[in-house]
Design a protein around this motif. Structure first.
Motif, PDB file in Angstrom:
ATOM      1  N   ILE A  44     -25.761 -23.109  71.349  1.00  0.00           N
ATOM      2  CA  ILE A  44     -24.678 -23.530  72.403  1.00  0.00           C
ATOM      3  C   ILE A  44     -25.296 -24.744  72.930  1.00  0.00           C
ATOM      4  CG2 ILE A  44     -22.740 -23.144  73.564  1.00  0.00           C
ATOM      5  CD1 ILE A  44     -23.043 -19.901  72.898  1.00  0.00           C
ATOM      6  N   GLU A  45     -24.232 -25.970  72.814  1.00  0.00           N
ATOM      7  CA  GLU A  45     -25.003 -26.639  74.307  1.00  0.00           C
ATOM      8  C   GLU A  45     -24.464 -27.222  74.869  1.00  0.00           C
ATOM      9  OE1 GLU A  45     -24.033 -30.372  71.344  1.00  0.00           O
ATOM     10  OE2 GLU A  45     -25.566 -30.225  70.041  1.00  0.00           O
ATOM     11  N   LEU A  51     -15.769 -21.142  68.776  1.00  0.00           N
ATOM     12  CA  LEU A  51     -15.231 -20.148  68.664  1.00  0.00           C
ATOM     13  C   LEU A  51     -15.933 -19.136  67.744  1.00  0.00           C
ATOM     14  CD1 LEU A  51     -11.811 -19.502  68.514  1.00  0.00           C
ATOM     15  CD2 LEU A  51     -11.233 -20.496  66.507  1.00  0.00           C
ATOM     16  N   LEU A  52     -15.789 -17.864  67.833  1.00  0.00           N
ATOM     17  CA  LEU A  52     -16.098 -17.309  66.459  1.00  0.00           C
ATOM     18  C   LEU A  52     -15.112 -16.082  66.158  1.00  0.00           C
ATOM     19  CD1 LEU A  52     -19.228 -17.528  68.126  1.00  0.00           C
ATOM     20  CD2 LEU A  52     -19.165 -14.863  67.980  1.00  0.00           C
ATOM     21  N   GLY A  53     -14.772 -16.505  64.865  1.00  0.00           N
ATOM     22  CA  GLY A  53     -13.644 -16.228  64.502  1.00  0.00           C
ATOM     23  C   GLY A  53     -13.513 -15.834  62.987  1.00  0.00           C
ATOM     24  N   TYR A  54     -12.239 -15.633  62.347  1.00  0.00           N
ATOM     25  CA  TYR A  54     -12.551 -14.781  61.522  1.00  0.00           C
ATOM     26  C   TYR A  54     -10.866 -15.278  60.554  1.00  0.00           C
ATOM     27  CZ  TYR A  54     -11.481 -10.565  58.128  1.00  0.00           C
ATOM     28  OH  TYR A  54     -11.614  -9.813  56.719  1.00  0.00           O
ATOM     29  N   LEU A  64     -16.872 -21.693  64.478  1.00  0.00           N
ATOM     30  CA  LEU A  64     -17.231 -23.488  64.940  1.00  0.00           C
ATOM     31  C   LEU A  64     -17.450 -23.752  66.329  1.00  0.00           C
ATOM     32  CD1 LEU A  64     -15.873 -25.847  64.031  1.00  0.00           C
ATOM     33  CD2 LEU A  64     -13.765 -24.575  65.045  1.00  0.00           C
ATOM     34  N   TYR A  65     -18.267 -24.590  65.880  1.00  0.00           N
ATOM     35  CA  TYR A  65     -19.629 -25.530  67.096  1.00  0.00           C
ATOM     36  C   TYR A  65     -18.440 -26.226  67.629  1.00  0.00           C
ATOM     37  CZ  TYR A  65     -24.045 -22.443  65.917  1.00  0.00           C
ATOM     38  OH  TYR A  65     -24.489 -21.512  66.181  1.00  0.00           O
ATOM     39  N   ASN A  66     -18.359 -26.843  68.735  1.00  0.00           N
ATOM     40  CA  ASN A  66     -17.873 -28.023  69.479  1.00  0.00           C
ATOM     41  C   ASN A  66     -17.048 -27.649  69.339  1.00  0.00           C
ATOM     42  OD1 ASN A  66     -20.437 -29.573  70.078  1.00  0.00           O
ATOM     43  ND2 ASN A  66     -20.991 -29.935  68.439  1.00  0.00           N
ATOM     44  N   ILE A  93     -16.024 -19.386  73.433  1.00  0.00           N
ATOM     45  CA  ILE A  93     -17.656 -19.409  74.468  1.00  0.00           C
ATOM     46  C   ILE A  93     -17.940 -20.789  74.535  1.00  0.00           C
ATOM     47  CG2 ILE A  93     -19.996 -18.994  74.867  1.00  0.00           C
ATOM     48  CD1 ILE A  93     -19.722 -16.743  72.284  1.00  0.00           C
ATOM     49  N   ASP A  94     -17.681 -20.960  76.009  1.00  0.00           N
ATOM     50  CA  ASP A  94     -17.666 -22.306  77.054  1.00  0.00           C
ATOM     51  C   ASP A  94     -19.314 -22.277  77.835  1.00  0.00           C
ATOM     52  OD1 ASP A  94     -15.060 -23.725  76.814  1.00  0.00           O
ATOM     53  OD2 ASP A  94     -15.220 -21.721  77.144  1.00  0.00           O
TER      54      ASP A  94
END
Length: 204
Positions: A44-45, A51-54, A64-66, A93-94
């Motif tokens: 994670i930059e 986003l962690l999704g389903y 999904l990064y950024n 997550i931020d």
């Protein structure tokens, strides 16, 4: 460090089943509906969100990064992006100032987060709308002290107080201009005034 700013909300997602989250020193392990994914924290930059999704149609968990950059480019809210793409958000997550700020949204009828590594009872919140209150905690407070049009330019005097994120700067956007401003008192000007924009619109 990952557990310091972690908040769990229930009744957010219209999914059934149980979400399980295990957190280790360098990664997390998420499980739902016999699917799983692993996310390493160092992937994670800084100054980004994940986003962690389903996706129920694909029956797949994914990362999904950024995420903030994607929604900003598309000019849409996070919840609208998820709705249009039929994605249920389990985690956002931020990462800011080398800290993690995490929101977790449980499936319907799940009232506590299952884990083999930690207890999250102290991190769970009953009211779904409380997530918006936490969002307010992590955005800066902006005060516009004055706004004037001088020589066909819009001048703003502002006061910005940093949030728990401790931002160094943010961006002000007006019409087609975007200006970088720092989190303190200051003044900024935009090249086009509201009156000029209205005149231009009427001639189109």
């Amino acid at each position: 460090m990952f557990l310091k700013n972690l908040f769990v909300f229930h009744t957010r997602n219209k999914l059934f089943g149980e979400l399980t989250l295990d957190i280790y020193d360098s990664f997390l392990y998420l499980q739902y509906a016999n699917k799983s994914l692993t996310l390493y924290f160092d992937s994670i930059e800084e100054d980004s969100s994940v986003l962690l999704g389903y996706n129920g149609n694909l029956e797949k968990l994914y990362t999904l990064y950024n995420f903030d950059m994607v929604t900003g480019y598309l000019n849409c809210l996070n919840k609208d992006f998820c709705r249009l793409n039929k994605v249920c958000s389990f985690m956002q997550i931020d990462r800011k100032n080398h800290q993690f700020f995490t929101k977790i949204f449980l499936p319907m009828n799940q009232f506590s987060l299952i884990s083999n590594t930690h207890s999250f009872y102290g991190n769970c919140y009953d009211v779904e709308s409380a997530s918006d209150l936490f969002d307010l905690r992590f955005i800066p407070k902006i005060y516009i002290n004055s706004a004037k049009v001088i020589n066909n330019k819009l001048h703003l005097k502002y006061d910005i107080k940093a949030s728990d994120y401790r931002e160094d700067f943010i961006y002000f956007t007006y019409l087609n201009e975007s200006k970088k401003v720092f989190t303190r008192c200051g003044e900024i000007q935009f090249s086009e005034s509201p009156c000029g924009y209205c005149r231009r619109q009427r001639t189109l």
